[in-house]
Design an enzyme around this catalytic site. Structure first.
Site, mmCIF file in Angstrom:
data_model
loop_
_atom_site.group_PDB
_atom_site.id
_atom_site.type_symbol
_atom_site.label_atom_id
_atom_site.label_comp_id
_atom_site.label_asym_id
_atom_site.label_seq_id
_atom_site.Cartn_x
_atom_site.Cartn_y
_atom_site.Cartn_z
ATOM 1 N N TYR A 238 0.815 -1.220 0.000
ATOM 2 C CA TYR A 238 0.000 0.000 0.000
ATOM 3 C C TYR A 238 0.849 1.269 0.000
ATOM 4 C CZ TYR A 238 -4.273 -2.538 0.910
ATOM 5 O OH TYR A 238 -5.349 -3.368 0.807
ATOM 6 N N ASP B 67 -3.428 -17.422 5.743
ATOM 7 C CA ASP B 67 -4.497 -18.262 5.181
ATOM 8 C C ASP B 67 -5.132 -19.136 6.259
ATOM 9 O OD1 ASP B 67 -1.802 -18.988 4.847
ATOM 10 O OD2 ASP B 67 -2.326 -20.773 3.735
#
Ligand code: NAP
Length: 404
Positions: free
Chosen positions: A149, A268
């Site tokens: 970002y 995950d």
């Protein structure tokens, strides 16, 4: 006239009549921001009978700044935020594909608001997809300034990406396809440690059982993996005996009182765990991208973004922007229709930071009662059997009435 909030030795010094900024926001900002302010004012009035008040000052940004002939984010608005320290902010629009960069991201970067703090918990009565939604009660600390970002990226056909590809081949013997765009993922010890430190401090202050570092260090060893290592390191360096590592706990041993457990999970796996065993997680500290996905996914577990609050905070300078986590929802703008819950709850975070616990609890209680009475805005009404749909402003009035 209000008095300024000061920040000294990493603590906010709050007068009884603090001057606090607000940014109305674009789109549905004009609907939800006035309602949130009314609810917060009513809670402060009810809790402190006039002894405490908030003096609100508007700070211009987005469409409202442009309407007054200014830039989208005028420099004087940034100065005003620095002066007032705390701001309640409605959503700001970002045009898709070109145009200006996200004002929200710009604000976070310009003010170095390094922690995006998102508490996610269940409000009884809110429609949700979980069997036991009440087991979800987490605070996510998302790093706000680094990772993919940071905005360091170039299109595939640009001279810059060509230059980088050549450099990588020549100097590092790394081949990147000619038609690949390139982005850079910086993650630093400084950025990580200050975030993890804030998460641990929060856990200690609020007597939460654990802090979990969520990373993808098995694949990205020197960014995400380093995030995990630096996280453990800062815990050891700065918190000593107050923190115990999960790996040092003998199996089956209960949580040692007065110590928080520090653990880590691969991202995950975390998405599965928070769905299947949410009760095992309390405070979560994670890099920017993981945090972005995770906070929306967890919010969905308890009923979605209409009710998810957030704050962007720099715990070293004392600047904080409390904002609705949803966007401007332009198709509903100006219709007095959408749910002001997210911004109201962001205001609750602000009251908690001020140390105005009684007012914060009053809002939480009244909001819960209003939802249980099934007088809710369209988004919740369409999922609740027997609900009465009310306007955004009416919802605010009901919450205020329920403060008793
Ligand atoms: P959005 O504004 O969050 O809206 C998407 C949908 O979410 C809405 O159409 C609505 O769903 C639901 N929704 C949003 N706010 C709601 C509320 N208060 N109450 C009930 N339902 C609500 O997302 P977007 O359309 O992708 O983004 C629009 C603009 O907002 C973009 O310019 C984006 O960049 C900006 N944005 C700003 C922020 C921020 O300021 N922090 C954050 C995200 C996005 P239904 O219509 O299906 O009911």
């Amino acid at each position: 006239m209000g008095e300024l909030i000061l920040f000294h030795n990493n603590r906010w010094l709050v007068p009884d009549n603090p001057e606090i900024g607000f940014i109305v926001g674009d789109g549905t900002g004009i609907d939800i921001t006035p309602v949130a302010i009314k609810v917060l004012d009513a809670a402060v009035r009810t809790a402190y009978a006039g002894k405490r008040t908030i003096a609100w000052t508007e700070i211009l940004a987005g469409e409202r700044a442009v309407q007054q002939g200014k830039e989208l984010l005028p420099p004087e608005s940034l100065d005003e935020i620095k002066r007032l320290r705390l701001v309640l902010k409605g959503p700001l629009e970002t045009p898709v594909g070109g145009g200006h960069r996200s004002l929200n991201v710009t604000l976070r970067q310009q003010l170095d608001l390094f922690a995006c703090v998102r508490p996610v918990r269940y409000f009884p009565g809110v429609p949700n997809p979980m069997k036991k939604p009440e087991n979800v009660d987490v605070i996510i600390f998302r790093e706000n300034t680094e990772d993919v970002y940071a905005g360091i990226e170039w299109p595939h056909h640009s001279a810059q990406s060509q230059k980088l590809r050549e450099f990588l081949k020549r100097e590092l013997n790394v081949h990147v396809r000619d038609d690949a765009g390139i982005g850079i993922k910086p993650m630093s010890s400084t950025g990580t440690k200050r975030l993890v430190k804030a998460a641990i401090q929060y856990a200690l202050k609020h007597r939460r059982a654990s802090v979990t570092l969520v990373h993808k260090g098995n694949i990205m060893k020197y960014t995400e993996g380093a995030f995990k290592d630096w996280g453990y390191q800062v815990a050891k360096e700065e918190f000593g005996e107050q923190v115990i590592f999960e790996s040092d706990l003998p199996p089956g041993r209960p949580w040692p009182a007065n110590r928080i457990i520090l653990k880590d999970r691969i991202a995950d796996s975390m998405f599965q765990q928070i769905l299947l065993r949410p009760e095992e997680y309390d405070v979560i500290a994670t890099p920017n991208l993981n945090g972005d996905y995770l906070s929306d996914a967890v919010a969905a577990q308890v009923g979605g973004i209409g009710m998810a609050p957030g704050a962007n905070i720099n715990y070293e300078t004392g600047l904080a922007v409390f904002e609705a986590t949803h966007g401007t929802a332009p198709k509903h703008a100006g219709q007095d229709k959408v749910n002001p819950g997210s911004l109201i709850l962001s205001g609750v975070m602000m009251l908690e930071l001020l140390g105005w616990k009684e007012a914060a609890e009053l809002v939480l209680k009244a909001l819960t009662t209003t939802i249980q009475q099934k007088t809710v805005t369209y988004d919740l009404a369409r999922q609740m059997e027997g609900a009465k749909e009310v306007k955004c402003s009416e919802f605010g009035v009901r919450v205020i009435e329920n403060m008793g």
